[in-house]
Design a protein around this motif. Structure first.
Motif, PDB file in Angstrom:
ATOM      1  N   GLY A 161       0.802  -1.220   0.000  1.00  0.00           N
ATOM      2  CA  GLY A 161       0.000   0.000   0.000  1.00  0.00           C
ATOM      3  C   GLY A 161       0.827   1.257   0.000  1.00  0.00           C
ATOM      4  O   GLY A 161       0.314   2.340  -0.291  1.00  0.00           O
ATOM      5  N   GLU A 162       2.116   1.107   0.327  1.00  0.00           N
ATOM      6  CA  GLU A 162       3.026   2.259   0.326  1.00  0.00           C
ATOM      7  C   GLU A 162       4.140   2.053  -0.702  1.00  0.00           C
ATOM      8  O   GLU A 162       4.351   2.884  -1.582  1.00  0.00           O
ATOM      9  N   ASP A 163       4.847   0.933  -0.559  1.00  0.00           N
ATOM     10  CA  ASP A 163       5.974   0.655  -1.456  1.00  0.00           C
ATOM     11  C   ASP A 163       5.569  -0.186  -2.669  1.00  0.00           C
ATOM     12  O   ASP A 163       6.181  -0.091  -3.734  1.00  0.00           O
ATOM     13  N   PHE A 164       4.590  -1.064  -2.469  1.00  0.00           N
ATOM     14  CA  PHE A 164       4.085  -1.853  -3.595  1.00  0.00           C
ATOM     15  C   PHE A 164       2.576  -2.012  -3.463  1.00  0.00           C
ATOM     16  O   PHE A 164       1.990  -1.723  -2.407  1.00  0.00           O
ATOM     17  N   TYR A 165       1.941  -2.447  -4.539  1.00  0.00           N
ATOM     18  CA  TYR A 165       0.481  -2.538  -4.591  1.00  0.00           C
ATOM     19  C   TYR A 165       0.061  -4.002  -4.756  1.00  0.00           C
ATOM     20  O   TYR A 165       0.704  -4.771  -5.474  1.00  0.00           O
ATOM     21  N   LEU A 166      -1.026  -4.374  -4.078  1.00  0.00           N
ATOM     22  CA  LEU A 166      -1.492  -5.761  -4.096  1.00  0.00           C
ATOM     23  C   LEU A 166      -3.004  -5.797  -4.258  1.00  0.00           C
ATOM     24  O   LEU A 166      -3.730  -5.060  -3.582  1.00  0.00           O
ATOM     25  N   ALA A 167      -3.470  -6.654  -5.169  1.00  0.00           N
ATOM     26  CA  ALA A 167      -4.913  -6.764  -5.420  1.00  0.00           C
ATOM     27  C   ALA A 167      -5.267  -8.195  -5.796  1.00  0.00           C
ATOM     28  O   ALA A 167      -4.395  -9.001  -6.158  1.00  0.00           O
ATOM     29  N   PHE A 168      -6.560  -8.484  -5.719  1.00  0.00           N
ATOM     30  CA  PHE A 168      -7.092  -9.756  -6.211  1.00  0.00           C
ATOM     31  C   PHE A 168      -8.082  -9.463  -7.328  1.00  0.00           C
ATOM     32  O   PHE A 168      -8.940  -8.587  -7.201  1.00  0.00           O
ATOM     33  N   SER A 169      -7.937 -10.191  -8.437  1.00  0.00           N
ATOM     34  CA  SER A 169      -8.852 -10.046  -9.569  1.00  0.00           C
ATOM     35  C   SER A 169      -9.111 -11.441 -10.128  1.00  0.00           C
ATOM     36  O   SER A 169      -8.262 -12.007 -10.816  1.00  0.00           O
ATOM     37  N   PRO A 170     -10.266 -12.033  -9.814  1.00  0.00           N
ATOM     38  CA  PRO A 170     -10.496 -13.440 -10.173  1.00  0.00           C
ATOM     39  C   PRO A 170     -10.546 -13.682 -11.669  1.00  0.00           C
ATOM     40  O   PRO A 170     -11.131 -12.899 -12.421  1.00  0.00           O
ATOM     41  N   GLU A 171      -9.914 -14.781 -12.073  1.00  0.00           N
ATOM     42  CA  GLU A 171     -10.001 -15.183 -13.480  1.00  0.00           C
ATOM     43  C   GLU A 171     -11.433 -15.590 -13.795  1.00  0.00           C
ATOM     44  O   GLU A 171     -12.151 -16.106 -12.936  1.00  0.00           O
ATOM     45  N   ARG A 172     -11.829 -15.363 -15.031  1.00  0.00           N
ATOM     46  CA  ARG A 172     -13.156 -15.759 -15.481  1.00  0.00           C
ATOM     47  C   ARG A 172     -13.037 -16.452 -16.838  1.00  0.00           C
ATOM     48  O   ARG A 172     -13.706 -16.077 -17.794  1.00  0.00           O
ATOM     49  N   VAL A 173     -12.180 -17.450 -16.878  1.00  0.00           N
ATOM     50  CA  VAL A 173     -11.939 -18.170 -18.127  1.00  0.00           C
ATOM     51  C   VAL A 173     -12.971 -19.279 -18.279  1.00  0.00           C
ATOM     52  O   VAL A 173     -13.218 -20.047 -17.349  1.00  0.00           O
ATOM     53  N   ASP A 174     -13.587 -19.341 -19.441  1.00  0.00           N
ATOM     54  CA  ASP A 174     -14.573 -20.381 -19.756  1.00  0.00           C
ATOM     55  C   ASP A 174     -14.113 -21.089 -21.028  1.00  0.00           C
ATOM     56  O   ASP A 174     -14.464 -20.677 -22.138  1.00  0.00           O
ATOM     57  N   PRO A 175     -13.289 -22.154 -20.887  1.00  0.00           N
ATOM     58  CA  PRO A 175     -12.751 -22.819 -22.074  1.00  0.00           C
ATOM     59  C   PRO A 175     -13.833 -23.218 -23.066  1.00  0.00           C
ATOM     60  O   PRO A 175     -14.863 -23.775 -22.690  1.00  0.00           O
ATOM     61  N   GLY A 176     -13.599 -22.901 -24.329  1.00  0.00           N
ATOM     62  CA  GLY A 176     -14.535 -23.277 -25.375  1.00  0.00           C
ATOM     63  C   GLY A 176     -15.655 -22.284 -25.616  1.00  0.00           C
ATOM     64  O   GLY A 176     -16.426 -22.442 -26.569  1.00  0.00           O
ATOM     65  N   ASN A 177     -15.775 -21.258 -24.779  1.00  0.00           N
ATOM     66  CA  ASN A 177     -16.822 -20.251 -24.983  1.00  0.00           C
ATOM     67  C   ASN A 177     -16.497 -19.441 -26.239  1.00  0.00           C
ATOM     68  O   ASN A 177     -15.437 -18.819 -26.330  1.00  0.00           O
ATOM     69  N   LEU A 178     -17.417 -19.458 -27.202  1.00  0.00           N
ATOM     70  CA  LEU A 178     -17.155 -18.807 -28.487  1.00  0.00           C
ATOM     71  C   LEU A 178     -17.422 -17.308 -28.459  1.00  0.00           C
ATOM     72  O   LEU A 178     -17.052 -16.592 -29.388  1.00  0.00           O
ATOM     73  N   ILE A 179     -18.070 -16.837 -27.400  1.00  0.00           N
ATOM     74  CA  ILE A 179     -18.427 -15.412 -27.313  1.00  0.00           C
ATOM     75  C   ILE A 179     -17.520 -14.675 -26.335  1.00  0.00           C
ATOM     76  O   ILE A 179     -16.926 -13.646 -26.666  1.00  0.00           O
ATOM     77  N   TYR A 180     -17.414 -15.201 -25.116  1.00  0.00           N
ATOM     78  CA  TYR A 180     -16.663 -14.490 -24.083  1.00  0.00           C
ATOM     79  C   TYR A 180     -15.283 -15.120 -23.873  1.00  0.00           C
ATOM     80  O   TYR A 180     -15.159 -16.274 -23.483  1.00  0.00           O
ATOM     81  N   LYS A 181     -14.260 -14.310 -24.160  1.00  0.00           N
ATOM     82  CA  LYS A 181     -12.865 -14.691 -23.966  1.00  0.00           C
ATOM     83  C   LYS A 181     -12.253 -13.751 -22.914  1.00  0.00           C
ATOM     84  O   LYS A 181     -12.932 -12.895 -22.354  1.00  0.00           O
ATOM     85  N   THR A 182     -10.964 -13.914 -22.674  1.00  0.00           N
ATOM     86  CA  THR A 182     -10.280 -13.038 -21.715  1.00  0.00           C
ATOM     87  C   THR A 182     -10.479 -11.568 -22.075  1.00  0.00           C
ATOM     88  O   THR A 182     -10.715 -10.728 -21.204  1.00  0.00           O
ATOM     89  N   LYS A 183     -10.432 -11.263 -23.369  1.00  0.00           N
ATOM     90  CA  LYS A 183     -10.460  -9.876 -23.832  1.00  0.00           C
ATOM     91  C   LYS A 183     -11.761  -9.149 -23.513  1.00  0.00           C
ATOM     92  O   LYS A 183     -11.740  -7.954 -23.171  1.00  0.00           O
ATOM     93  N   ASN A 184     -12.918  -9.840 -23.615  1.00  0.00           N
ATOM     94  CA  ASN A 184     -14.192  -9.131 -23.516  1.00  0.00           C
ATOM     95  C   ASN A 184     -15.047  -9.550 -22.322  1.00  0.00           C
ATOM     96  O   ASN A 184     -16.239  -9.240 -22.264  1.00  0.00           O
ATOM     97  N   THR A 185     -14.441 -10.238 -21.360  1.00  0.00           N
ATOM     98  CA  THR A 185     -15.177 -10.619 -20.155  1.00  0.00           C
ATOM     99  C   THR A 185     -14.950  -9.573 -19.058  1.00  0.00           C
ATOM    100  O   THR A 185     -13.802  -9.244 -18.741  1.00  0.00           O
ATOM    101  N   PRO A 186     -16.031  -9.028 -18.460  1.00  0.00           N
ATOM    102  CA  PRO A 186     -15.883  -8.032 -17.395  1.00  0.00           C
ATOM    103  C   PRO A 186     -14.991  -8.537 -16.267  1.00  0.00           C
ATOM    104  O   PRO A 186     -14.976  -9.719 -15.946  1.00  0.00           O
ATOM    105  N   LYS A 187     -14.240  -7.617 -15.669  1.00  0.00           N
ATOM    106  CA  LYS A 187     -13.247  -7.966 -14.651  1.00  0.00           C
ATOM    107  C   LYS A 187     -13.593  -7.312 -13.321  1.00  0.00           C
ATOM    108  O   LYS A 187     -13.981  -6.143 -13.260  1.00  0.00           O
TER     109      LYS A 187
END
Length: 443
Positions: A161-187
Motif C-alpha cells: 500500500g506504500e511501497d508496492f500494490y497488491l490486489a485480487f482479480s479473479p479469473e473468469r476463463v470459460d474454455p470453449g466459450n465462443l463469445i466471451y474470452k479473456t479480452k471481452n469478459t468483465p473484470k
C-alpha cells in the motif's frame, strides 16, 4: 482494509497508460497464457513465468497449447519480441506488474491447497521493487490475498500500500466459450488499499475491452468468484437430483427443462450430467465450506449439492448396469464404449472430468471400457496413459454392449451411433435430434 485515496496518478499508473510498463504472468496454463497474450497484443512487453520448461519452450517457439489462444496471435507477438517466457524468476526484477495465475487444487482431504500460490509469491519476493503491482488471479478462499499473500510479499522489506500494490482479480476463463474470452469478459478488482485497486484497474482497463468493476477489498473479490461457481454447483446439484427423481417417475426431465426455460424471467436453465468437471465448479464450494468452519458455520445447502454432484458418476454406473441387465448382460465382462472424456463439449480439457470417474467405477465393476474423444487423444490418470480409439466406426460401435455419452461433443455422428449401437445411455442429451430413439435412454 486501509483507506488510502488515490488522488494523483502514480508513476506506475502513468507507465500503464502510456504502455511503457513491463508486465509479468506467473503460470502459463489455461488462465495465464491467454492473459499474457492479451497483454502483449495490447502493446506491453510481457514475460511469462512457469516452472515447466516444456511450456516455456513452446511459448518461445510460438507454439500454442491452449484452445482459447489463437495460434497466429501467439506466433506474431513472440516474433515481435512482445512476449517471451522463462523459468528464471530473477526476471521479475524487470517487471512493473506481475499477475499470479497458478492452480489452486484440493488436497487428498478435500482441503484447499494453495502451495502453488505461496511458492509463486516466495519466488517473486527476492526480486520485488518499489512501485510494483502484484495481482492474484487464482481462485481461492476469502482472505488469501490479505492473510497469506501479503505477509509473504512484505518479507521483501517493502510495505504493501506504500511501497508496492497488491490486489485480487479473479479469473473468469470459460474454455470453449465462443463469445466471451479473456479480452471481452468483465473484470472484478479489489485491492488492499484504494490506490492498489486504482492501479490494478488501470492495468486491466488498458488490456481488456470490457468493464472493470471495482470492489472495496480483496476478500469481496475472492468471495465474488466463489459465489459465481457455488451458484452453478448448487443449481446443477438441484437438476441432478431432480433428474434422478424424474427417472423414477418416468418423466423426461430434459423436456421439463425445455418447458421451464420458456419463462422469460425468474428461471435460468441448468442441465444434469454425469458429474461436474473443470478446475473451478467442482472445487470452489470446498474452499468456501472449509473457510466457513473457521467461523463455526456449516454450509448445509452447498454441501448437500456437492454430495449430489459427487455421487453422479456412481449413479451413472448404476444406471448403466440396469440397462445391461435388460439386455441380459452383466456389468462384469461387458464392453462399454464411452463417448467423450473432456469435461465439457468441444474442448480438450479433461481436468476433474466426471467421465473419467465413470470409467473408473465401471472398470471397478469388471467392465472392459474403451473411449472415443475427437479432442482428447489421450489422458493421464493415476500414473497411466489411456488412448482414445482412433475413429468412431460402425465396427467399434457394434462391438460394444453399451455406449455411454458422457460429453456432448458436436462433431460426433450420433446418427451413426444410434444405427449401430445395441444400447445407448445418453447422460448429456447429446442425441436429442436423433429421430429413432428405441435404443436410447436418457439420464
Amino acid at each position: 482494509m486501509v483507506n488510502q485515496p488515490a488522488t494523483s496518478k502514480s508513476d506506475l499508473q502513468k507507465k500503464l497508460i502510456n504502455k511503457t510498463a513491463t508486465l509479468g504472468v506467473v503460470g502459463l496454463g489455461y488462465v495465464g497464457l491467454p492473459l499474457a497474450v492479451e497483454k502483449a497484443k495490447s502493446g506491453y512487453k510481457t514475460i511469462g513465468f512457469d516452472v515447466q520448461i516444456e511450456k516455456v519452450n513452446m511459448v518461445n517457439a510460438g507454439e500454442n497449447y491452449i484452445g482459447d489462444v489463437v495460434n497466429e496471435d501467439l506466433e506474431e507477438i513472440v516474433k515481435s519480441g512482445l512476449l517471451s517466457a522463462t523459468t528464471d524468476f530473477a526476471q521479475v526484477a524487470t517487471a512493473d506488474c506481475v499477475c499470479i495465475c497458478v492452480p489452486t487444487p484440493l488436497d487428498a482431504h478435500q482441503q484447499p491447497d494453495i502451495s502453488y500460490v505461496k511458492a509463486s509469491a516466495q519466488s517473486i519476493v527476492p526480486y520485488m521493487h518499489k512501485d510494483m503491482l502484484i495481482v492474484l488471479e487464482s481462485t481461492t478462499y476469502p482472505g488469501t490475498t490479505e492473510e497469506v499473500l501479503k505477509p509473504i510479499l512484505e518479507k521483501s522489506g517493502l510495505t504493501c500500500g506504500e511501497d508496492f500494490y497488491l490486489a485480487f482479480s479473479p479469473e473468469r476463463v470459460d474454455p470453449g466459450n465462443l463469445i466471451y474470452k479473456t479480452k471481452n469478459t468483465p473484470k472484478v478488482v479489489g485491492g488492499i488499499t484504494d490506490a492498489c485497486t486504482a492501479i490494478a484497474a488501470t492495468l486491466y482497463e488498458s488490456i481488456l475491452e470490457a468493464p472493470i468493476h471495482r470492489v472495496s477489498s480483496p476478500a469481496i473479490a475472492e468471495m465474488e468468484k466463489i459465489l459465481e461457481n457455488t451458484y452453478r454447483n448448487v443449481n446443477i446439484g438441484l437438476v441432478n437430483e431432480l433428474a434422478m427423481l424424474c427417472h423414477k417417475m418416468e418423466i423426461n426431465f430434459w423436456e421439463v427443462i425445455d418447458a421451464a426455460k420458456t419463462k422469460p424471467y425468474g428461471f435460468q436453465a441448468f442441465y444434469p450430467g454425469p458429474g461436474l468437471g473443470g478446475h473451478c465448479i467442482p472445487l470452489d464450494p470446498y474452499y468456501l465450506s472449509w473457510k466457513a468452519r473457521e467461523y463455526g458455520f456449516h454450509t448445509s445447502m452447498i454441501e448437500s449439492s456437492m454430495m449430489v454432484n459427487d455421487r453422479m458418476p456412481e449413479y451413472c454406473a448404476e444406471r448403466a448396469s440396469k440397462i445391461l441387465n435388460r439386455y441380459k448382460k452383466a456389468m462384469n465382462g461387458s464392453k462399454i464404449l464411452i463417448l467423450g472424456v473432456a469435461y465439457k463439449q468441444d474442448i480438450d480439457d479433461y481436468r476433474e472430468s466426471p467421465a473419467i470417474e465413470v470409467i473408473q467405477v465401471l472398470e471397478k465393476e469388471g467392465a472392459a471400457v474403451v473411449y472415443y474423444d475427437p479432442y482428447v487423444k489421450e489422458y493421464q490418470q493415476n500414473g497411466s496413459i489411456r488412448i482414445s480409439e482412433p475413429d468412431l466406426t460402425s465396427t467399434l460401435i457394434e462391438s460394444a454392449d453399451l455406449v455411454i455419452v458422457t460429453t456432448a461433443h458436436t462433431n460426433v455422428d450420433y446418427e451413426l451411433v444410434q444405427q449401430h449401437a445395441v444400447a445407448i445411455f445418453d447422460t448429456k442429451n447429446a442425441m436429442k435430434h436423433v429421430k429413432n430413439r428405441e435404443n436410447i435412454e436418457l439420464l
